[in-house]
Design an enzyme around this catalytic site. Structure first.
Site, PDB file in Angstrom:
ATOM      1  N   SER A   1     -42.141  28.815   9.486  1.00 21.97           N
ATOM      2  CA  SER A   1     -41.579  29.460   8.291  1.00 21.97           C
ATOM      3  C   SER A   1     -42.540  29.461   7.111  1.00 21.97           C
ATOM      4  CB  SER A   1     -40.296  28.733   7.866  1.00 21.97           C
ATOM      5  OG  SER A   1     -39.363  28.708   8.920  1.00 21.97           O
TER       6      SER A   1
ATOM      7  N   HIS B   1     -32.796  27.685   6.541  1.00 20.64           N
ATOM      8  CA  HIS B   1     -32.878  27.000   7.827  1.00 20.64           C
ATOM      9  C   HIS B   1     -32.097  25.688   7.821  1.00 20.64           C
ATOM     10  CE1 HIS B   1     -35.629  29.826   9.613  1.00 20.64           C
ATOM     11  NE2 HIS B   1     -36.459  29.717   8.585  1.00 20.64           N
TER      12      HIS B   1
END
Length: 437
Positions: free
Chosen positions: A292, A405
């Site tokens: 990410s 997340h």
């Protein structure tokens, strides 16, 4: 905008849903905001009517005879003597109050959603509304946003969305939108696009029938033998991993095409659906992870360094007689980290470690120096871990991607150094990317 202009403003929106050019989207920023303010203020809940209905209701309840009957009006019907009529009147009044509590723009938004192109326009309107709220955080605008968001959540429920795997064989108009809306790792050319849709890769989008040919959100997946430690491995590995050997599904990009759908949780639902599909269709894949970006890390760090420098200057000027500023002073760098930074540069010019670190980070050229990169690795990884795990806003992770997340149940397993060496990656996150599982 005055109330006299309100009907005209509503007419503009009504035209916008039927004609692509002469309506709302053709207005400039000021015109759009004028309409939004009018919609929020002039089509709000009719509070005078609500107050009148509530007075009538309280008078009727008092006449009905006491608290017991107010709480249980149906009991009046059981006792005879015309009580059933009183109870029916109470129910009618309650229904009238509930209807009056609906804002007047409720029916308009419902009608617009039912029109061709209406859902797309409502997403545009909410995007403009969110931008306006960033400058004018007033109750009427907040109420309009809350109501519109609630309706969008209903209209865009997972049951109303279609999951589609986007491939090279899809229409060119759709592929052009994927290139245009890719927000994490820009697609450089047609070869790059074809690779992201080819062997060892997957791209899935959520579509709504009211917005044909355009995904509301899409996600890109790499099928690998093992988890990657840099985005360069994902984007440019050649040849790709044979799909029969893939053990890991790595999610490396998720992009929304509609800013007005912020907070609708489409990403959460899409990620869950894709994982379910891959587990069903590719049983060899056992690991589901992400690599990410951290878009807010460098902005946060540079702001932190600047504030510490100002505090030090204030202490130096007033002799720290009050000691107030020292309360907010932090040891951003460890002694060993400061020494390594000093050793890596040619001239310190009498600056302390925080000032030197600020100077280095303001230029992305430090990544081209092995000496500077080695000196910055320890402090940047440590500070990034702090940013991801400890920095909060209203109980949520300060970084929007990390919060997405973590809220979906992922855990930060590892922080990868120099995982994104693109100019954007260095400027936003110092090249660092976490692995979430």
């Amino acid at each position: 905008m005055t109330r006299n202009h309100a009907p005209k403003s509503l007419a503009v929106l009504l035209r916008a849903r039927m004609h692509p050019d002469p309506g709302y989207r053709s207005l400039d920023r000021g015109g759009r905001r004028e309409i939004l303010r009018s919609l929020a203020a002039d089509y709000d809940v009719p509070r005078a009517r609500v107050r009148d209905l509530m007075r009538q209701y309280l008078s009727a309840a008092a006449a009905a005879g006491g608290e017991e009957e107010e709480e249980h009006p149906e009991a009046a019907g059981e006792e005879g003597g015309g009580g059933g009529g009183s109870a029916s009147a109470m129910y009618r009044m309650e229904r009238g109050i509930r209807e009056a509590l609906q804002p007047k723009y409720a029916g308009f938004l419902e009608a617009m959603n039912a029109q061709p192109g209406g859902l797309k326009l409502l997403a545009v309107i909410r995007a403009d509304l969110l931008a306006l709220l960033g400058e004018e955080n007033v109750p009427a605008l907040r109420a309009l946003d809350v109501y519109l968001k609630e309706k969008l959540v209903t209209w865009l429920s997972p049951a109303a969305l279609a999951l589609h795997q986007i491939t090279w064989d899809d229409p060119a108009s759709l592929l052009e939108k994927i290139v245009a809306y890719e927000a994490v790792h820009p697609i450089r050319n047609l070869i790059d696009l074809k690779r992201r849709l080819g062997v060892g890769r997957r791209c899935f989008g959520y579509f709504h029938p009211a917005i044909p040919g355009e995904p509301l959100i899409f996600i890109e997946v790499a099928l690998l033998k093992d988890t990657a430690t840099s985005i360069q491995e994902v984007l440019w590995d050649d040849p790709p991993t044979p799909e029969s050997e893939a053990r890991c599904a790595l999610f490396y990009s998720i992009s929304s095409t509609q800013p007005g759908l912020s907070g609708i949780n489409l990403g959460k639902f899409l990620l869950k659906r894709v994982i379910e599909m891959l587990r069903r269709d590719m049983p060899s894949v056992q690991i589901f992870t992400t690599l990410s970006p951290i878009p807010g890390f460098m902005q946060w760090l540079l702001a932190k360094l600047a504030s510490q420098i100002k505090l030090a200057e204030a202490e130096s000027q007033d002799g720290n007689l009050s000691g107030a500023s020292s309360t907010f002073r932090e040891s951003i760098l460890l002694p060993e980290e400061e020494r390594m930074i000093r050793d890596a540069i040619e001239q310190a010019d009498g600056k302390n470690g925080i000032e030197l670190l600020q100077d280095i980070l303001k230029s992305s050229q430090w990544v081209k120096s092995d000496k500077l990169s080695a000196a910055l690795k320890s402090p940047l990884l440590r500070l990034c871990a702090r940013y991801l795990a400890r920095e909060k806003k209203r109980g949520k992770a300060l970084d929007a991607v990390a919060n997405f997340h973590l809220q979906n149940g992922a855990m930060i397993e590892r922080i990868n150094w120099m995982a994104d060496q693109s100019e954007k990656g260095v400027q936003q996150s110092g090249g660092i990317m976490p692995k979430n599982t």
